[in-house]
Design a protein around this motif. Structure first.
Motif, PDB file in Angstrom:
ATOM      1  N   GLU A  79      -7.212 -15.803  14.239  1.00 50.10           N
ATOM      2  CA  GLU A  79      -6.169 -14.771  14.275  1.00 50.10           C
ATOM      3  C   GLU A  79      -5.605 -14.520  12.888  1.00 50.10           C
ATOM      4  OE1 GLU A  79      -3.377 -16.239  17.070  1.00 50.10           O
ATOM      5  OE2 GLU A  79      -4.597 -15.779  18.818  1.00 50.10           O
ATOM      6  N   ILE A  80      -5.365 -15.612  12.160  1.00 52.50           N
ATOM      7  CA  ILE A  80      -4.822 -15.468  10.798  1.00 52.50           C
ATOM      8  C   ILE A  80      -5.801 -14.723   9.913  1.00 52.50           C
ATOM      9  CG2 ILE A  80      -4.174 -16.771   8.725  1.00 52.50           C
ATOM     10  CD1 ILE A  80      -3.060 -18.919  10.626  1.00 52.50           C
ATOM     11  N   ALA A  81      -7.107 -15.058  10.034  1.00 56.66           N
ATOM     12  CA  ALA A  81      -8.116 -14.368   9.224  1.00 56.66           C
ATOM     13  C   ALA A  81      -8.132 -12.882   9.544  1.00 56.66           C
ATOM     14  CB  ALA A  81      -9.497 -15.000   9.468  1.00 56.66           C
ATOM     15  N   GLU A  82      -8.012 -12.549  10.840  1.00 57.85           N
ATOM     16  CA  GLU A  82      -7.988 -11.137  11.231  1.00 57.85           C
ATOM     17  C   GLU A  82      -6.748 -10.427  10.682  1.00 57.85           C
ATOM     18  OE1 GLU A  82      -9.039  -7.532  12.929  1.00 57.85           O
ATOM     19  OE2 GLU A  82     -10.178  -9.353  12.476  1.00 57.85           O
ATOM     20  N   LEU A  83      -5.630 -11.109  10.753  1.00 63.41           N
ATOM     21  CA  LEU A  83      -4.387 -10.512  10.222  1.00 63.41           C
ATOM     22  C   LEU A  83      -4.486 -10.285   8.724  1.00 63.41           C
ATOM     23  CD1 LEU A  83      -1.681 -12.526  12.217  1.00 63.41           C
ATOM     24  CD2 LEU A  83      -2.316 -10.122  12.516  1.00 63.41           C
ATOM     25  N   GLU A  84      -5.072 -11.274   8.015  1.00 57.73           N
ATOM     26  CA  GLU A  84      -5.224 -11.111   6.562  1.00 57.73           C
ATOM     27  C   GLU A  84      -6.161  -9.949   6.245  1.00 57.73           C
ATOM     28  OE1 GLU A  84      -6.563 -14.886   5.195  1.00 57.73           O
ATOM     29  OE2 GLU A  84      -4.528 -15.770   5.186  1.00 57.73           O
ATOM     30  N   ARG A  85      -7.255  -9.823   7.050  1.00 59.45           N
ATOM     31  CA  ARG A  85      -8.179  -8.696   6.828  1.00 59.45           C
ATOM     32  C   ARG A  85      -7.464  -7.368   7.026  1.00 59.45           C
ATOM     33  NH1 ARG A  85     -10.857  -5.134   9.399  1.00 59.45           N
ATOM     34  NH2 ARG A  85     -10.052  -5.832  11.417  1.00 59.45           N
ATOM     35  N   ARG A  86      -6.685  -7.296   8.109  1.00 57.07           N
ATOM     36  CA  ARG A  86      -5.949  -6.045   8.378  1.00 57.07           C
ATOM     37  C   ARG A  86      -4.923  -5.759   7.274  1.00 57.07           C
ATOM     38  NH1 ARG A  86      -4.570  -6.542  14.863  1.00 57.07           N
ATOM     39  NH2 ARG A  86      -6.754  -6.538  15.626  1.00 57.07           N
ATOM     40  N   ALA A  87      -4.220  -6.827   6.806  1.00 57.26           N
ATOM     41  CA  ALA A  87      -3.220  -6.644   5.738  1.00 57.26           C
ATOM     42  C   ALA A  87      -3.877  -6.137   4.469  1.00 57.26           C
ATOM     43  CB  ALA A  87      -2.492  -7.961   5.476  1.00 57.26           C
ATOM     44  N   ASN A  88      -5.073  -6.696   4.124  1.00 56.45           N
ATOM     45  CA  ASN A  88      -5.772  -6.253   2.907  1.00 56.45           C
ATOM     46  C   ASN A  88      -6.213  -4.807   3.045  1.00 56.45           C
ATOM     47  OD1 ASN A  88      -5.488  -8.726   1.618  1.00 56.45           O
ATOM     48  ND2 ASN A  88      -7.362  -9.563   2.527  1.00 56.45           N
ATOM     49  N   GLU A  89      -6.694  -4.442   4.254  1.00 57.68           N
ATOM     50  CA  GLU A  89      -7.117  -3.065   4.473  1.00 57.68           C
ATOM     51  C   GLU A  89      -5.921  -2.105   4.372  1.00 57.68           C
ATOM     52  OE1 GLU A  89      -9.505   0.202   5.231  1.00 57.68           O
ATOM     53  OE2 GLU A  89      -9.976  -1.862   4.618  1.00 57.68           O
ATOM     54  N   LYS A  91      -3.191  -2.671   2.693  1.00 59.05           N
ATOM     55  CA  LYS A  91      -2.786  -2.630   1.286  1.00 59.05           C
ATOM     56  C   LYS A  91      -3.668  -1.678   0.497  1.00 59.05           C
ATOM     57  CE  LYS A  91      -2.171  -5.606  -2.742  1.00 59.05           C
ATOM     58  NZ  LYS A  91      -2.271  -6.974  -3.265  1.00 59.05           N
ATOM     59  N   ARG A  92      -5.019  -1.738   0.770  1.00 63.16           N
ATOM     60  CA  ARG A  92      -5.934  -0.859   0.042  1.00 63.16           C
ATOM     61  C   ARG A  92      -5.630   0.611   0.361  1.00 63.16           C
ATOM     62  NH1 ARG A  92     -10.033   2.056   1.023  1.00 63.16           N
ATOM     63  NH2 ARG A  92     -10.054   1.456   3.239  1.00 63.16           N
ATOM     64  N   GLN A  93      -5.405   0.892   1.652  1.00 63.18           N
ATOM     65  CA  GLN A  93      -5.081   2.273   2.030  1.00 63.18           C
ATOM     66  C   GLN A  93      -3.752   2.725   1.413  1.00 63.18           C
ATOM     67  OE1 GLN A  93      -5.166   2.434   6.287  1.00 63.18           O
ATOM     68  NE2 GLN A  93      -7.407   2.102   6.435  1.00 63.18           N
ATOM     69  N   ARG A  94      -2.769   1.792   1.419  1.00 62.48           N
ATOM     70  CA  ARG A  94      -1.464   2.140   0.842  1.00 62.48           C
ATOM     71  C   ARG A  94      -1.578   2.444  -0.646  1.00 62.48           C
ATOM     72  NH1 ARG A  94       0.811  -1.934   2.359  1.00 62.48           N
ATOM     73  NH2 ARG A  94       0.851  -3.189   0.440  1.00 62.48           N
ATOM     74  N   GLU A  95      -2.365   1.621  -1.356  1.00 66.43           N
ATOM     75  CA  GLU A  95      -2.521   1.862  -2.799  1.00 66.43           C
ATOM     76  C   GLU A  95      -3.239   3.175  -3.055  1.00 66.43           C
ATOM     77  OE1 GLU A  95      -4.544  -1.595  -4.112  1.00 66.43           O
ATOM     78  OE2 GLU A  95      -2.710  -2.835  -4.262  1.00 66.43           O
ATOM     79  N   ALA A  96      -4.247   3.484  -2.204  1.00 63.53           N
ATOM     80  CA  ALA A  96      -4.946   4.755  -2.363  1.00 63.53           C
ATOM     81  C   ALA A  96      -4.008   5.925  -2.117  1.00 63.53           C
ATOM     82  CB  ALA A  96      -6.148   4.811  -1.400  1.00 63.53           C
ATOM     83  N   GLU A  97      -3.163   5.787  -1.063  1.00 66.74           N
ATOM     84  CA  GLU A  97      -2.197   6.842  -0.766  1.00 66.74           C
ATOM     85  C   GLU A  97      -1.175   7.004  -1.899  1.00 66.74           C
ATOM     86  OE1 GLU A  97      -0.181   9.876   1.132  1.00 66.74           O
ATOM     87  OE2 GLU A  97      -2.190   9.017   1.462  1.00 66.74           O
ATOM     88  N   GLN A  98      -0.753   5.882  -2.458  1.00 65.71           N
ATOM     89  CA  GLN A  98       0.181   5.946  -3.575  1.00 65.71           C
ATOM     90  C   GLN A  98      -0.435   6.634  -4.779  1.00 65.71           C
ATOM     91  OE1 GLN A  98       1.299   1.887  -4.158  1.00 65.71           O
ATOM     92  NE2 GLN A  98       2.810   1.882  -2.472  1.00 65.71           N
ATOM     93  N   GLN A  99      -1.746   6.315  -5.041  1.00 64.38           N
ATOM     94  CA  GLN A  99      -2.421   6.969  -6.169  1.00 64.38           C
ATOM     95  C   GLN A  99      -2.525   8.473  -5.935  1.00 64.38           C
ATOM     96  OE1 GLN A  99      -3.234   5.827  -9.015  1.00 64.38           O
ATOM     97  NE2 GLN A  99      -4.274   7.677  -9.746  1.00 64.38           N
ATOM     98  N   ARG A 100      -2.865   8.856  -4.679  1.00 67.84           N
ATOM     99  CA  ARG A 100      -2.953  10.283  -4.361  1.00 67.84           C
ATOM    100  C   ARG A 100      -1.583  10.960  -4.510  1.00 67.84           C
ATOM    101  NH1 ARG A 100      -2.028  13.793  -0.509  1.00 67.84           N
ATOM    102  NH2 ARG A 100      -1.008  12.238   0.790  1.00 67.84           N
ATOM    103  N   GLN A 101      -0.524  10.216  -4.067  1.00 64.86           N
ATOM    104  CA  GLN A 101       0.826  10.759  -4.175  1.00 64.86           C
ATOM    105  C   GLN A 101       1.221  10.939  -5.638  1.00 64.86           C
ATOM    106  OE1 GLN A 101       2.500  11.758  -1.607  1.00 64.86           O
ATOM    107  NE2 GLN A 101       4.290  12.427  -2.753  1.00 64.86           N
ATOM    108  N   ARG A 102       0.842   9.976  -6.488  1.00 64.43           N
ATOM    109  CA  ARG A 102       1.173  10.088  -7.917  1.00 64.43           C
ATOM    110  C   ARG A 102       0.473  11.286  -8.551  1.00 64.43           C
ATOM    111  NH1 ARG A 102       0.993   4.337  -7.607  1.00 64.43           N
ATOM    112  NH2 ARG A 102      -1.207   4.334  -8.212  1.00 64.43           N
TER     113      ARG A 102
END
Length: 303
Positions: A79-89, A91-102
């Protein structure tokens, strides 16, 4: 996560071992046993066999519990591994969205700056045109204002001169009026003071006459009171005594002093005053002030 799990497993094993050892070696309460002489010898060792069987069962339960704990731990790890995978995904989407927003904000900022430059240029041209128009209007108004001020200044000087002459005339009239009023006021004041002085003199004279009349009246009353209380003797005929009497505001006799005269008459006068105790006095303070310390001549009266 592995170290706490191993500690938990070791702790559970330690508890199970302690419980098991305690069940083997702790003293138990002695029990009364019934022995049958004809019973077979194998029945006497039955309790030890039951203990070994119980220990075997408990060990199996412990191993089962350990297996369940390990399975639960593995599930938590998954479960922890799955949660970490989801958190990383995420985070990656959030950073991409932030870059697009910038990038979008940079484009919008560049567009706003271009529009602002165009706006400022237009405003500058408008202000320049307005400035020239304002300067022309200001020159026109300045010329009109100069002409108006010149005319106003001329009228002001004429009006000031007229007011100055009018004020001088009014001041002269006011001065003459005040002088006349002052003379009339001084005359009225003089007449009033003379009238007040005459009235004061008349009131003072009337008050003095009234006071003297009251003084004479109460002096006579005091003399009559002394005569009523005076014990006479034929030898006192034609003789007299002068005494000083001090009175309180109520008429009470404070003291009697012999000022000279026939000793017998003086003694009789002193006794008469003290016998009276109180003498007639006026409520009028001016009258009382003349009677509170009075000198009298006492002369015995004979029929």
């Amino acid at each position: 996560m592995t170290t706490p799990l191993l500690l938990s497993i070791a702790l559970h094993l330690g508890v199970v071992v302690v419980l098991f050892a305690g069940s083997l070696f702790s003293p138990s309460k002695p029990e009364v046993m019934e022995i049958q002489l004809d019973a077979p010898l194998s029945e006497e060792v039955l309790p030890n066999e039951e203990i070994v069987q119980a220990a075997t069962v408990d060990k199996a339960k412990v191993e089962q519990q350990l297996a369940e704990i390990e399975a639960a731990d593995q599930r938590r790890k998954d479960e922890i591994a799955e949660l970490e995978r989801r958190a990383n995904e995420a985070k990656r989407q959030r950073e991409a969205e932030q870059q697009r927003q910038r990038e979008l904000e940079a484009q919008q900022r560049a567009e706003r700056e271009r529009l602002e430059r165009e706006k400022q240029s237009a405003l500058q041209q408008q202000r320049e045109a307005e400035r020239k128009a304002a300067e022309a209007e200001q020159r026109r108004k300045a010329e009109e204002e100069a002409a108006r001020k010149a005319e106003a200044e001329r009228k002001r000087r004429e009006e000031e001169e007229r007011k100055r002459l009018e004020e001088e005339r009014k001041r002269e009239e006011e001065r003459k009026r005040k002088e006349q009023e002052e003379r009339e006021r001084a005359e009225r004041e003089r007449q009033m003071q003379e009238q007040l002085a005459r009235e004061r003199e008349q009131r003072a004279a009337a008050r003095a006459r009234a006071v003297q009349s009251e003084v004479g009246k109460y002096t006579s009353l005091i003399q009559a009171t002394i005569q009523r209380n005076l014990i006479t003797h034929p030898s006192m005929r034609g003789k007299e005594c002068r005494v000083n009497i001090r009175l309180a505001s109520s008429g009470f006799v404070i003291s009697v002093t012999n000022l000279g005269g026939d000793p017998a008459v003086c003694k009789a006068a002193e006794n008469a005053v003290f016998k009276a105790g109180s003498l007639p006095v006026s409520d009028n303070p001016e009258v009382f002030n003349q009677l509170k310390d009075i000198n009298l001549t006492v002369a015995p009266e004979f029929d």
